[in-house]
Scaffold this active site. Structure first.
Site, mmCIF file in Angstrom:
data_model
loop_
_atom_site.group_PDB
_atom_site.id
_atom_site.type_symbol
_atom_site.label_atom_id
_atom_site.label_comp_id
_atom_site.label_asym_id
_atom_site.label_seq_id
_atom_site.Cartn_x
_atom_site.Cartn_y
_atom_site.Cartn_z
ATOM 1 C CG ASP A 37 -22.526 1.334 -0.504
ATOM 2 O OD1 ASP A 37 -22.019 0.785 0.491
ATOM 3 O OD2 ASP A 37 -23.746 1.591 -0.597
ATOM 4 C CG ASP A 63 -27.850 -3.680 -7.073
ATOM 5 O OD1 ASP A 63 -27.499 -4.575 -6.269
ATOM 6 O OD2 ASP A 63 -29.045 -3.464 -7.365
ATOM 7 C CB VAL A 64 -23.506 -6.514 -4.336
ATOM 8 C CG1 VAL A 64 -22.475 -5.578 -3.744
ATOM 9 C CG2 VAL A 64 -24.747 -6.635 -3.448
ATOM 10 C CE1 TYR A 158 -27.661 -10.261 8.002
ATOM 11 C CE2 TYR A 158 -27.257 -11.567 9.979
ATOM 12 C CZ TYR A 158 -26.879 -10.557 9.106
ATOM 13 O OH TYR A 158 -25.717 -9.853 9.338
ATOM 14 C CE LYS A 162 -24.594 -11.699 6.561
ATOM 15 N NZ LYS A 162 -23.707 -10.929 5.654
ATOM 16 C CB ILE A 193 -20.720 -4.677 14.765
ATOM 17 C CG1 ILE A 193 -20.109 -6.097 14.717
ATOM 18 C CG2 ILE A 193 -19.639 -3.600 14.747
ATOM 19 C CD1 ILE A 193 -19.185 -6.458 15.840
ATOM 20 C CB THR A 195 -23.136 -0.808 11.704
ATOM 21 O OG1 THR A 195 -24.108 -1.856 11.571
ATOM 22 C CG2 THR A 195 -21.766 -1.411 11.985
HETATM 23 N N1 LIG Z 1 -23.599 -4.828 12.191
HETATM 24 C C1 LIG Z 1 -23.596 -6.063 12.652
HETATM 25 O O1 LIG Z 1 -23.922 -6.307 13.821
HETATM 26 C C2 LIG Z 1 -23.173 -7.209 11.764
HETATM 27 C C3 LIG Z 1 -22.946 -8.448 12.369
HETATM 28 C C4 LIG Z 1 -22.555 -9.521 11.598
HETATM 29 C C5 LIG Z 1 -22.407 -9.382 10.236
HETATM 30 N N2 LIG Z 1 -22.643 -8.164 9.661
HETATM 31 C C6 LIG Z 1 -22.487 -8.100 8.214
HETATM 32 O O2 LIG Z 1 -21.477 -7.162 7.889
HETATM 33 C C7 LIG Z 1 -21.791 -6.533 6.633
HETATM 34 C C8 LIG Z 1 -21.812 -5.026 6.845
HETATM 35 O O3 LIG Z 1 -22.864 -4.707 7.761
HETATM 36 P P1 LIG Z 1 -23.022 -3.248 8.397
HETATM 37 O O4 LIG Z 1 -23.491 -3.461 9.783
HETATM 38 O O5 LIG Z 1 -21.826 -2.467 8.129
HETATM 39 O O6 LIG Z 1 -24.263 -2.712 7.535
HETATM 40 P P2 LIG Z 1 -24.628 -1.227 7.062
HETATM 41 O O7 LIG Z 1 -26.096 -1.261 6.835
HETATM 42 O O8 LIG Z 1 -24.074 -0.192 7.992
HETATM 43 O O9 LIG Z 1 -23.859 -1.091 5.664
HETATM 44 C C9 LIG Z 1 -24.190 -1.897 4.579
HETATM 45 C C10 LIG Z 1 -23.772 -1.204 3.298
HETATM 46 O O10 LIG Z 1 -24.127 -2.057 2.204
HETATM 47 C C11 LIG Z 1 -24.676 -1.272 1.170
HETATM 48 N N3 LIG Z 1 -25.544 -2.094 0.337
HETATM 49 C C12 LIG Z 1 -26.701 -2.711 0.687
HETATM 50 N N4 LIG Z 1 -27.231 -3.337 -0.376
HETATM 51 C C13 LIG Z 1 -26.401 -3.116 -1.410
HETATM 52 C C14 LIG Z 1 -26.401 -3.507 -2.774
HETATM 53 N N5 LIG Z 1 -27.394 -4.248 -3.293
HETATM 54 N N6 LIG Z 1 -25.379 -3.117 -3.560
HETATM 55 C C15 LIG Z 1 -24.365 -2.345 -3.051
HETATM 56 N N7 LIG Z 1 -24.324 -1.938 -1.777
HETATM 57 C C16 LIG Z 1 -25.329 -2.323 -0.968
HETATM 58 C C17 LIG Z 1 -25.437 -0.166 1.893
HETATM 59 O O11 LIG Z 1 -25.691 0.952 1.049
HETATM 60 C C18 LIG Z 1 -24.485 0.146 3.051
HETATM 61 O O12 LIG Z 1 -23.556 1.144 2.677
HETATM 62 C C19 LIG Z 1 -23.123 -7.127 6.187
HETATM 63 O O13 LIG Z 1 -22.895 -8.206 5.333
HETATM 64 C C20 LIG Z 1 -23.720 -7.618 7.488
HETATM 65 O O14 LIG Z 1 -24.657 -8.654 7.273
HETATM 66 C C21 LIG Z 1 -23.012 -7.076 10.391
#
Ligand SMILES: NC(=O)c1ccc[n+]([C@@H]2O[C@H](COP(=O)([O-])OP(=O)(O)OC[C@H]3O[C@@H](n4cnc5c(N)ncnc54)[C@H](O)[C@@H]3O)[C@@H](O)[C@H]2O)c1
Length: 260
Positions: A37, A63-64, A158, A162, A193, A195
């Site tokens: 991360d 960094d991804v 977004y 996806k 979700i 978060t």
């Molecule tokens: N929360 C929701 O409702 C939801 C719904 C559908 C899909 N998602 C997907 O699930 C995944 C996780 O989402 P989340 O809700 O846990 O988000 P979050 O914001 O809680 O966590 C995301 C994490 O990704 C890290 N990150 C961001 N950019 C980065 C980079 N360039 N390099 C490395 N790390 C990086 C951040 O530091 C963070 O720790 C995402 O792909 C999101 O699009 C989330």
């Protein structure tokens, strides 16, 4: 218990939200987890929490969007563990956008870079690392979204990102199957979700945070938001050998959102 015993799992985005919940659960079920991360402080906190409960975890700052970061990460993982079995790509960002003719190209590129390029690079190097193992095998788990199945206004980048993750994952699954390589690839499509990502949208897109959370909660037929653990349990299933016949699929977990 121990449904992923002796597996090594790399989890991008493991410092928060869905990635963090997955790291906790996979570690509790016997995996060694590598949290990759950008957020070092939060990543180290997750490692300390897992270690405090007797689990195995380590943090890599990554960094991804940077291919060299992935190369170095997997060099280190293979040197320390000699194998990698699971790659969860949960790093992602959400940026709301406006009407198409007013959408900023830089924002579009930023979302595509993290959500699509990041998953592509992570998957590429996970497959490469799995191929280098004594027994080449593994499970790739990419976080897509219901926004890759159905759209909403103001979500262009977004939703597009996806949708790309879903179809990219299917192609990876078929490519591995074609070579009779036991590396499976599946996408998870979570609904809304609770978060930090959702909290941030609730804070910025509504008059009040409470109004935002209530709005998102009411979108589900079941009347509540999903929890990170709701998704982590699906990640555990895909990471384990129980899902051995599953590849190229979308696992939709959304409280009924897309059933209508
Ligand atoms: N929360 C929701 O409702 C939801 C719904 C559908 C899909 N998602 C997907 O699930 C995944 C996780 O989402 P989340 O809700 O846990 O988000 P979050 O914001 O809680 O966590 C995301 C994490 O990704 C890290 N990150 C961001 N950019 C980065 C980079 N360039 N390099 C490395 N790390 C990086 C951040 O530091 C963070 O720790 C995402 O792909 C999101 O699009 C989330």
């Amino acid at each position: 218990m121990n449904r992923v015993e002796n597996k090594v799992a790399v989890i991008s985005g493991g410092a928060s939200g869905l990635g963090k919940a997955a790291a906790r659960l996979l570690a509790a079920q016997g995996a060694a987890v590598v949290i990759a991360d950008l957020n070092e402080a939060a990543g180290h906190d997750v490692v300390a929490e897992i270690a405090g409960q007797g689990g195995r975890a380590e943090f890599i700052r990554l960094d991804v969007t940077q291919e060299q970061d992935w190369v170095q990460a997997y060099e280190g993982v293979l040197a320390r563990h000699q194998h990698v079995d699971v790659a969860v790509h949960a790093a992602g960002i959400f940026i709301a956008q406006s009407f198409p003719s007013e959408t900023d190209y830089e924002l579009w590129r930023k979302v595509m870079s993290v959500n699509v390029d990041g998953v592509f690079l992570g998957t590429k190097h996970a497959v490469a690392a799995m191929q280098r193992c004594a027994t080449p095998a593994g499970s790739i788990i990419n976080l897509a979204s219901i926004m890759g199945l159905v759209a909403m206004p103001g979500r262009a980048a977004y939703a597009a990102s996806k949708g790309a993750v879903r179809l990219y994952t299917k192609s990876v699954a078929l490519s591995c199957a074609e070579r009779q390589l036991p590396i499976r690839a599946n996408a998870i499509c979570p609904g809304f979700i609770h978060t930090e990502m959702l909290d941030s949208a609730a804070r910025t897109l509504f008059d009040s945070y409470e109004e935002g959370v209530a709005h998102y909660s009411n979108l589900q037929p079941v009347g509540r938001l999903g929890t990170p653990e709701d998704i982590a349990r699906a990640i555990l299933y895909l990471a384990s050998d129980e899902s051995g016949f599953m590849t190229g699929s979308d696992l939709v977990i959304d409280g009924g959102y897309t059933a209508r």
